[in-house]
Design a protein around this motif. Structure first.
Motif, PDB file in Angstrom:
ATOM      1  N   GLY A 377       0.770  -1.223   0.000  1.00 21.98           N
ATOM      2  CA  GLY A 377       0.000   0.000   0.000  1.00 21.98           C
ATOM      3  C   GLY A 377       0.801   1.272   0.000  1.00 21.98           C
ATOM      4  N   PRO A 427      -4.822  -4.760   7.059  1.00 23.77           N
ATOM      5  CA  PRO A 427      -5.006  -5.365   5.744  1.00 23.77           C
ATOM      6  C   PRO A 427      -5.682  -6.731   5.833  1.00 23.77           C
ATOM      7  N   CYS A 441      -7.417  -3.653   1.265  1.00 21.54           N
ATOM      8  CA  CYS A 441      -7.656  -2.691   2.322  1.00 21.54           C
ATOM      9  C   CYS A 441      -8.871  -3.165   3.128  1.00 21.54           C
ATOM     10  N   THR A 472      -3.458   1.795   3.630  1.00 21.85           N
ATOM     11  CA  THR A 472      -4.357   2.886   3.280  1.00 21.85           C
ATOM     12  C   THR A 472      -4.548   2.906   1.774  1.00 21.85           C
TER      13      THR A 472
END
Length: 482
Positions: A377, A427, A441, A472
């Motif tokens: 991410g 996650p 996510c 995120t």
């Protein structure tokens, strides 16, 4: 002959050395994750034991190619210097007097490195390091201003880990290197993180607050030479996609030497695979022809292998049978698909990367444990802050997952409403039927995916399993179902 030392040991059979017996400590650093963990671990012991001797962090510069492309990843030397400065250690850069890796490859060796012929390590790293140690030993007694009355004791620290290979796992953690020692010096070769897992490596880095190279965010599993003969297919495809000029130089060298980059994978196949992947991603009219061209290259090589010719014996001791044309075609098609699939993932990842931003923020920021794991991410840092990768459900990566209905790793099921500030939280992990492991996510958007082979023991696996880490994304569309 190598003389193994008898040393007191702690948990996981890690020797605790009495550093006071050494005059010089040399910590080898490539700026990769294992080098970082090595530096942090040794620095902690130096502080705990109050070692007052000379400590040097040594980095080997491997040179450039014919077009001026660095053999290593951009920024590694500056990053290794930064890591040394964190502890106030002296930093030394060495290179081979007779030329870098490219000069040795094309001008002297005329053969690629391999698993069984790692002259890149012996000539480009160990050799220059030992030359510097020879000079340092010569300066030792003159600096003190007293006559030499004994050999200088040198502790030579390397970040090799047993998980990397069986040969590394079998190496003693501490041993006197008789071949490199002499009447003037005794060199102890020390592998203090040999038994570290990947998770322990990243935990060591996290606790130290060191900044990792952004290559781990880009999707690389290892940070060695940008195009290493020992690298995985995924890493090689991504490296070639990120550094096309370097890949072109290596392809030129492959033609010049008349020898494949590795037995399993040539630079020609790497570049052809990337070209075919780009055409297929764009749904270009010539995509099928590009796949056919790559398949022909793969088939031509496979036909020359001992297995295809029926040479040797099977595991049960029977004589091998030559492959039929149909078997050869099937294997070539399967290998072609494997290369193009890896190429497609490399193209997607490379499009998100700014190679000039080579350093990410520390894994610990202001003492907070909640961080995004490298490779999960995030994109390379910008203006000193780690970026956040937006989910890209339309990336075309095979096996993009649908949202999961079962609870996430923290026991809380994913919600379906999209918050305006983005999706931040623990996650989720999904193992697909296509053989890939996908990271989502909390709201079910795809962050990244890796093959199951790359997942086992990877940094992504280590950090996804850490309850303090989050991901995120700002995706607004749920990932596609299989």
């Amino acid at each position: 002959m190598q003389l193994t030392l008898n040393l007191p040991e702690i948990a996981r059979e890690r020797p605790v050395l009495d550093l006071a017996r050494f005059d010089l400590i040399v910590i080898c650093s490539s700026a990769g994750k294992d080098s970082m963990a090595l530096l942090a671990y040794v620095a902690r012991l130096i502080r705990q034991q109050g070692f007052a001797g000379r400590v040097v962090v040594l980095h080997n510069d491997l040179g450039i190619t014919r077009s001026g492309e660095p053999v290593e990843w951009p920024g590694v030397q500056a990053l290794a210097r930064e890591h040394a400065a964190t502890y106030g250690f002296e930093f030394v850069v060495r290179s081979r007097a007779l030329g870098g890796l490219w000069d040795e490859l094309l001008g002297q060796r005329r053969r690629w490195m391999s698993h069984h012929a790692r002259w890149c390590t012996s000539d480009q790293k160990e050799g220059p390091s030992m030359t510097w140690i020879t000079r340092a030993v010569g300066e030792f007694w003159s600096t003190l201003g007293v006559p030499a009355d004994r050999p200088v004791e040198v502790l030579y620290c390397l970040g090799l880990r047993g998980e990397e290979s069986a040969s590394r796992a079998a190496q003693p953690i501490a041993q006197i290197n008789e071949r490199r020692s002499s009447g003037r010096r005794i060199i102890t070769r020390w592998l203090p993180i040999r038994d570290f897992s990947v998770a322990e490596v990243w935990n060591e880095i996290k606790e130290a607050g060191l900044r990792p190279h952004a290559g781990y965010d880009w999707g690389l599993s290892r940070l060695s030479c940008a195009l290493c003969v020992l690298a995985s297919l995924e890493d090689l495809m991504l490296a070639a996609a990120l550094r096309p000029a370097l890949a072109a130089d290596y392809r030129w060298a492959e033609i010049e030497l008349g020898m494949r980059f590795t037995e399993r994978l040539s630079m020609g196949e790497i570049l052809s695979g990337l070209a075919a992947a780009r055409l297929e991603e764009a749904r270009a009219p010539h995509a099928a022809a590009a796949r056919t061209t790559l398949c022909a290259l793969v088939r031509e090589h496979l036909a020359t292998t001992p297995a295809a010719r029926g040479e040797g014996l099977t595991a049960s001791g029977r004589k091998r049978r030559p492959w039929t044309p149909q078997q050869l075609d099937a294997r070539a098609a399967a290998r072609t698909a494997e290369i193009i699939d890896a190429g497609r993932r490399a193209v997607v990842r490379a499009a998100r990367v700014d190679v000039s931003q080579a350093v990410r923020a520390p894994l610990v920021d202001g003492g907070r444990a909640e961080q995004t794991a490298p490779g999960v991410g995030t994109t390379p840092q910008r203006n000193g802050q780690a970026g956040e990768r937006k989910a890209d459900p339309g990336s075309g990566e095979a096996g993009d997952p649908a949202p999961m209905d079962r609870p996430g790793p923290d026991g809380v099921g994913p919600e379906r409403a999209d918050p305006p500030s983005g999706h931040r939280g623990r996650p989720q992990v999904r193992r697909g039927r296509d053989g890939r492991v996908s990271i989502l996510c909390p709201y079910g958007h795809l962050i990244t995916s890796v093959s199951r082979g790359e997942w086992a023991g990877s940094i992504t696996e280590a950090h996804v399993g850490d309850p303090s880490y989050t991901v995120t994304c700002y995706g607004a569309t749920i990932g596609r179902a299989e």
